[in-house]
Design a protein around this motif. Structure first.
Motif, PDB file in Angstrom:
ATOM      1  N   ASN A 110     -87.027 -93.547  48.286  1.00 53.79           N
ATOM      2  CA  ASN A 110     -86.053 -94.489  48.860  1.00 53.79           C
ATOM      3  C   ASN A 110     -85.865 -94.231  50.349  1.00 53.79           C
ATOM      4  O   ASN A 110     -84.753 -94.111  50.847  1.00 53.79           O
ATOM      5  CB  ASN A 110     -84.712 -94.382  48.116  1.00 53.79           C
ATOM      6  CG  ASN A 110     -84.121 -92.983  48.185  1.00 53.79           C
ATOM      7  OD1 ASN A 110     -84.741 -92.046  48.695  1.00 53.79           O
ATOM      8  ND2 ASN A 110     -82.911 -92.829  47.671  1.00 53.79           N
ATOM      9  N   ASN A 111     -86.987 -94.141  51.077  1.00 51.09           N
ATOM     10  CA  ASN A 111     -86.919 -93.917  52.513  1.00 51.09           C
ATOM     11  C   ASN A 111     -87.957 -94.771  53.230  1.00 51.09           C
ATOM     12  O   ASN A 111     -88.801 -95.412  52.596  1.00 51.09           O
ATOM     13  CB  ASN A 111     -87.093 -92.429  52.844  1.00 51.09           C
ATOM     14  CG  ASN A 111     -88.448 -91.895  52.435  1.00 51.09           C
ATOM     15  OD1 ASN A 111     -89.462 -92.214  53.040  1.00 51.09           O
ATOM     16  ND2 ASN A 111     -88.475 -91.082  51.373  1.00 51.09           N
ATOM     17  N   PHE A 112     -87.904 -94.759  54.565  1.00 52.53           N
ATOM     18  CA  PHE A 112     -88.755 -95.654  55.342  1.00 52.53           C
ATOM     19  C   PHE A 112     -90.232 -95.283  55.307  1.00 52.53           C
ATOM     20  O   PHE A 112     -91.079 -96.080  55.712  1.00 52.53           O
ATOM     21  CB  PHE A 112     -88.270 -95.692  56.799  1.00 52.53           C
ATOM     22  CG  PHE A 112     -87.125 -96.627  57.026  1.00 52.53           C
ATOM     23  CD1 PHE A 112     -86.629 -97.418  56.009  1.00 52.53           C
ATOM     24  CD2 PHE A 112     -86.537 -96.718  58.269  1.00 52.53           C
ATOM     25  CE1 PHE A 112     -85.567 -98.281  56.225  1.00 52.53           C
ATOM     26  CE2 PHE A 112     -85.472 -97.579  58.502  1.00 52.53           C
ATOM     27  CZ  PHE A 112     -84.995 -98.362  57.462  1.00 52.53           C
ATOM     28  N   GLY A 113     -90.549 -94.080  54.857  1.00 54.78           N
ATOM     29  CA  GLY A 113     -91.954 -93.710  54.751  1.00 54.78           C
ATOM     30  C   GLY A 113     -92.722 -94.598  53.790  1.00 54.78           C
ATOM     31  O   GLY A 113     -93.941 -94.708  53.864  1.00 54.78           O
ATOM     32  N   HIS A 114     -92.000 -95.256  52.879  1.00 57.32           N
ATOM     33  CA  HIS A 114     -92.622 -96.110  51.873  1.00 57.32           C
ATOM     34  C   HIS A 114     -92.423 -97.593  52.176  1.00 57.32           C
ATOM     35  O   HIS A 114     -92.699 -98.431  51.319  1.00 57.32           O
ATOM     36  CB  HIS A 114     -92.021 -95.788  50.498  1.00 57.32           C
ATOM     37  CG  HIS A 114     -92.148 -94.350  50.110  1.00 57.32           C
ATOM     38  ND1 HIS A 114     -93.218 -93.848  49.409  1.00 57.32           N
ATOM     39  CD2 HIS A 114     -91.349 -93.284  50.357  1.00 57.32           C
ATOM     40  CE1 HIS A 114     -93.070 -92.551  49.226  1.00 57.32           C
ATOM     41  NE2 HIS A 114     -91.939 -92.181  49.794  1.00 57.32           N
ATOM     42  N   LEU A 115     -91.959 -97.920  53.352  1.00 57.19           N
ATOM     43  CA  LEU A 115     -91.547 -99.288  53.665  1.00 57.19           C
ATOM     44  C   LEU A 115     -92.617-100.341  53.359  1.00 57.19           C
ATOM     45  O   LEU A 115     -92.287-101.398  52.796  1.00 57.19           O
ATOM     46  CB  LEU A 115     -91.110 -99.369  55.128  1.00 57.19           C
ATOM     47  CG  LEU A 115     -90.366-100.627  55.566  1.00 57.19           C
ATOM     48  CD1 LEU A 115     -89.150-100.893  54.683  1.00 57.19           C
ATOM     49  CD2 LEU A 115     -89.932-100.496  57.023  1.00 57.19           C
ATOM     50  N   PRO A 116     -93.892-100.137  53.708  1.00 60.58           N
ATOM     51  CA  PRO A 116     -94.881-101.174  53.376  1.00 60.58           C
ATOM     52  C   PRO A 116     -94.974-101.484  51.887  1.00 60.58           C
ATOM     53  O   PRO A 116     -95.357-102.595  51.501  1.00 60.58           O
ATOM     54  CB  PRO A 116     -96.193-100.578  53.902  1.00 60.58           C
ATOM     55  CG  PRO A 116     -95.779 -99.667  55.005  1.00 60.58           C
ATOM     56  CD  PRO A 116     -94.482 -99.061  54.524  1.00 60.58           C
ATOM     57  N   MET A 117     -94.636-100.514  51.037  1.00 62.37           N
ATOM     58  CA  MET A 117     -94.687-100.769  49.603  1.00 62.37           C
ATOM     59  C   MET A 117     -93.630-101.795  49.204  1.00 62.37           C
ATOM     60  O   MET A 117     -93.908-102.730  48.443  1.00 62.37           O
ATOM     61  CB  MET A 117     -94.486 -99.465  48.844  1.00 62.37           C
ATOM     62  CG  MET A 117     -95.543 -98.411  49.137  1.00 62.37           C
ATOM     63  SD  MET A 117     -97.162 -98.891  48.519  1.00 62.37           S
ATOM     64  CE  MET A 117     -96.889 -98.735  46.755  1.00 62.37           C
ATOM     65  N   PHE A 118     -92.417-101.631  49.725  1.00 58.41           N
ATOM     66  CA  PHE A 118     -91.363-102.612  49.462  1.00 58.41           C
ATOM     67  C   PHE A 118     -91.779-103.994  49.982  1.00 58.41           C
ATOM     68  O   PHE A 118     -91.617-105.003  49.297  1.00 58.41           O
ATOM     69  CB  PHE A 118     -90.060-102.186  50.139  1.00 58.41           C
ATOM     70  CG  PHE A 118     -89.440-100.925  49.612  1.00 58.41           C
ATOM     71  CD1 PHE A 118     -88.730-100.929  48.422  1.00 58.41           C
ATOM     72  CD2 PHE A 118     -89.556 -99.726  50.292  1.00 58.41           C
ATOM     73  CE1 PHE A 118     -88.137 -99.769  47.927  1.00 58.41           C
ATOM     74  CE2 PHE A 118     -88.978 -98.564  49.818  1.00 58.41           C
ATOM     75  CZ  PHE A 118     -88.269 -98.581  48.628  1.00 58.41           C
ATOM     76  N   VAL A 119     -92.307-104.007  51.205  1.00 55.34           N
ATOM     77  CA  VAL A 119     -92.690-105.264  51.844  1.00 55.34           C
ATOM     78  C   VAL A 119     -93.822-105.942  51.071  1.00 55.34           C
ATOM     79  O   VAL A 119     -93.790-107.154  50.827  1.00 55.34           O
ATOM     80  CB  VAL A 119     -93.115-105.003  53.306  1.00 55.34           C
ATOM     81  CG1 VAL A 119     -93.742-106.260  53.917  1.00 55.34           C
ATOM     82  CG2 VAL A 119     -91.909-104.559  54.138  1.00 55.34           C
ATOM     83  N   ARG A 126     -75.122 -72.968  58.468  1.00 55.25           N
ATOM     84  CA  ARG A 126     -75.369 -73.636  57.186  1.00 55.25           C
ATOM     85  C   ARG A 126     -76.157 -74.919  57.448  1.00 55.25           C
ATOM     86  O   ARG A 126     -75.707 -75.785  58.209  1.00 55.25           O
ATOM     87  CB  ARG A 126     -74.047 -73.967  56.501  1.00 55.25           C
ATOM     88  CG  ARG A 126     -73.216 -72.739  56.099  1.00 55.25           C
ATOM     89  CD  ARG A 126     -71.779 -73.145  55.824  1.00 55.25           C
ATOM     90  NE  ARG A 126     -71.156 -73.682  57.037  1.00 55.25           N
ATOM     91  CZ  ARG A 126     -70.065 -74.435  57.056  1.00 55.25           C
ATOM     92  NH1 ARG A 126     -69.466 -74.760  55.929  1.00 55.25           N
ATOM     93  NH2 ARG A 126     -69.559 -74.876  58.202  1.00 55.25           N
ATOM     94  N   VAL A 127     -77.297 -75.027  56.808  1.00 56.35           N
ATOM     95  CA  VAL A 127     -78.194 -76.162  57.037  1.00 56.35           C
ATOM     96  C   VAL A 127     -78.407 -76.909  55.719  1.00 56.35           C
ATOM     97  O   VAL A 127     -78.814 -76.318  54.722  1.00 56.35           O
ATOM     98  CB  VAL A 127     -79.541 -75.695  57.600  1.00 56.35           C
ATOM     99  CG1 VAL A 127     -80.493 -76.883  57.778  1.00 56.35           C
ATOM    100  CG2 VAL A 127     -79.338 -74.970  58.937  1.00 56.35           C
ATOM    101  N   GLY A 128     -78.139 -78.190  55.727  1.00 58.47           N
ATOM    102  CA  GLY A 128     -78.321 -79.023  54.546  1.00 58.47           C
ATOM    103  C   GLY A 128     -79.684 -79.692  54.548  1.00 58.47           C
ATOM    104  O   GLY A 128     -80.070 -80.323  55.549  1.00 58.47           O
ATOM    105  N   LEU A 129     -80.404 -79.558  53.457  1.00 57.86           N
ATOM    106  CA  LEU A 129     -81.711 -80.210  53.297  1.00 57.86           C
ATOM    107  C   LEU A 129     -82.076 -80.233  51.818  1.00 57.86           C
ATOM    108  O   LEU A 129     -81.393 -79.630  50.984  1.00 57.86           O
ATOM    109  CB  LEU A 129     -82.789 -79.505  54.124  1.00 57.86           C
ATOM    110  CG  LEU A 129     -82.999 -77.999  53.989  1.00 57.86           C
ATOM    111  CD1 LEU A 129     -83.670 -77.600  52.674  1.00 57.86           C
ATOM    112  CD2 LEU A 129     -83.854 -77.480  55.145  1.00 57.86           C
ATOM    113  N   ALA A 186     -80.136 -85.418  47.303  1.00 58.65           N
ATOM    114  CA  ALA A 186     -80.010 -86.857  47.540  1.00 58.65           C
ATOM    115  C   ALA A 186     -79.801 -87.086  49.036  1.00 58.65           C
ATOM    116  O   ALA A 186     -78.724 -86.773  49.561  1.00 58.65           O
ATOM    117  CB  ALA A 186     -78.853 -87.429  46.743  1.00 58.65           C
ATOM    118  N   PRO A 187     -80.779 -87.609  49.756  1.00 60.05           N
ATOM    119  CA  PRO A 187     -80.655 -87.747  51.208  1.00 60.05           C
ATOM    120  C   PRO A 187     -79.411 -88.503  51.696  1.00 60.05           C
ATOM    121  O   PRO A 187     -78.852 -88.123  52.727  1.00 60.05           O
ATOM    122  CB  PRO A 187     -81.941 -88.487  51.591  1.00 60.05           C
ATOM    123  CG  PRO A 187     -82.915 -88.105  50.540  1.00 60.05           C
ATOM    124  CD  PRO A 187     -82.107 -88.025  49.274  1.00 60.05           C
TER     125      PRO A 187
END
Length: 345
Positions: free
Chosen positions: A40-49, A142-145, A176-177
């Motif tokens: 659910n991120n922009f790395g997969h955007l062409p798939m949605f399109v 403290r780093v969240g990832l 969950a990003p």
């Protein structure tokens, strides 16, 4: 009616029926239904399109999407044979392949084929008042990832190249990003590490937060299309149809970024379009498999073997990254690649 007349009449009816059948338009064959797991991120955007605009269907695949949060979810879905295509990051793929998964790369979704170190979608974002001005200031913070995901591998590489250890920081595992922004805004973490659109979303959610580092040439953050090895043997034609559709979808995404963001917002709830339009500027959708792209796989594997995957033999990248489907798409549909910058020779 005597037999001769009856036979003549029957022949006339049969001829008329045959003529009528010949004039009927042929029934269009429906393309096979296939499913892909994506993030659910922009790395997969062409798939949605590609699904929304019917571009996969145009090229012979009725593609359905299963949208998940992380690379781990993608790998699990592939392992369970819930889908035929798995779209994941290069580091997620390499870790799965080293663990014995029979996955092969057949296409590129998010990529910059001109460089082996394209990591602009990745960033470290700090909250106001955290005292973090540079990477070295993260010691004791403290780093969240999302652990064991691309942001985690990127962070390890950033630290290693500055002589720092992973144990120098306290990691808050936020899988969950979308939850990264609230964690930063509420002060539960001092900084977050993620991909787009969640870095820009975090800065929007936490007033006066800022980028400590954007990209930096630590790894090529590529999103890749994978299949199971058996599918390669059984359905190479369907894989080619999928890659052709992906090339069309990537081209459309590059040419219509604003519309692509709106399509993304239909699939992923809670997306602020203004924020998303800023985030997409950090991403390249180049489906070519270049010499630099293959180098990016090599570089990512080298870092993983040093930092994450211990005592493993390196994979031969050209055995698991198959360029022939993209090369065939370029020959068949040069119009989908004509707007891309030339590659170094």
């Amino acid at each position: 009616m005597d037999a001769k007349k009856w036979l003549a009449a029957l022949s006339a009816v049969a001829a008329l029926a045959a003529t009528g059948c010949a004039q009927q338009p042929p029934v269009a064959q429906q393309p096979p239904v296939m499913e892909a797991v994506i993030g659910n991120n922009f790395g997969h955007l062409p798939m949605f399109v590609g699904v929304e605009k019917g571009l996969f269907q145009k090229h012979g695949v009725d593609l359905k999407l299963k949208v998940v949060n992380t690379g781990t979810d993608m790998v699990n879905s592939m392992h369970k044979n819930e889908v035929q295509f798995g779209d994941m990051s290069v580091t997620t793929f390499l870790k799965a392949r080293h663990a014995g998964a029979p996955f092969l790369v057949v296409g590129m979704i998010m990529n910059d084929a001109t460089t082996a170190f394209a990591d602009q979608p990745l960033a470290i974002v700090a909250r106001k008042g955290s005292g973090i001005a540079k990477v070295e200031d993260l010691r004791g913070k403290r780093v969240g990832l999302a652990r064991e995901q691309t942001s985690d591998e990127y962070f390890k590489m950033v630290l290693a190249r500055r002589g720092m250890k992973y144990e120098d920081v306290t990691i808050e595992n936020i899988m969950a990003p979308p939850a990264l922004g609230p964690a930063l805004a509420e002060g539960r973490v001092d900084a977050v590490v993620s991909w787009e659109p969640y870095n820009v979303m975090a800065m929007s959610r936490a007033p006066d937060s800022y980028e400590v580092l954007r990209g930096g040439g630590h790894l090529s953050y590529m999103m890749i299309a994978t299949v199971h090895d058996p599918m390669l043997q059984d359905n190479p034609g369907l894989i080619q149809s999928f890659v052709n559709g992906l090339a069309a979808a990537s081209h459309y995404t590059r040419q219509h970024r604003a519309e692509a963001v709106e399509i993304f917002a239909k699939w992923v709830p809670g997306v602020n379009l203004e924020v998303a339009r800023k985030a997409i500027q950090h991403i390249s959708f180049d489906p070519r498999m270049s010499r630099e792209s293959l180098r990016a796989f090599e570089n990512a594997q080298n870092d993983l073997l040093k930092l994450t995957i211990k005592n493993a033999r390196p994979l031969t990248i050209t055995d698991v990254v198959l360029t022939r489907f993209t090369e065939a798409a370029q020959k068949a549909h040069p119009e989908y690649f004509s707007d891309l910058p030339p590659l170094a020779r």
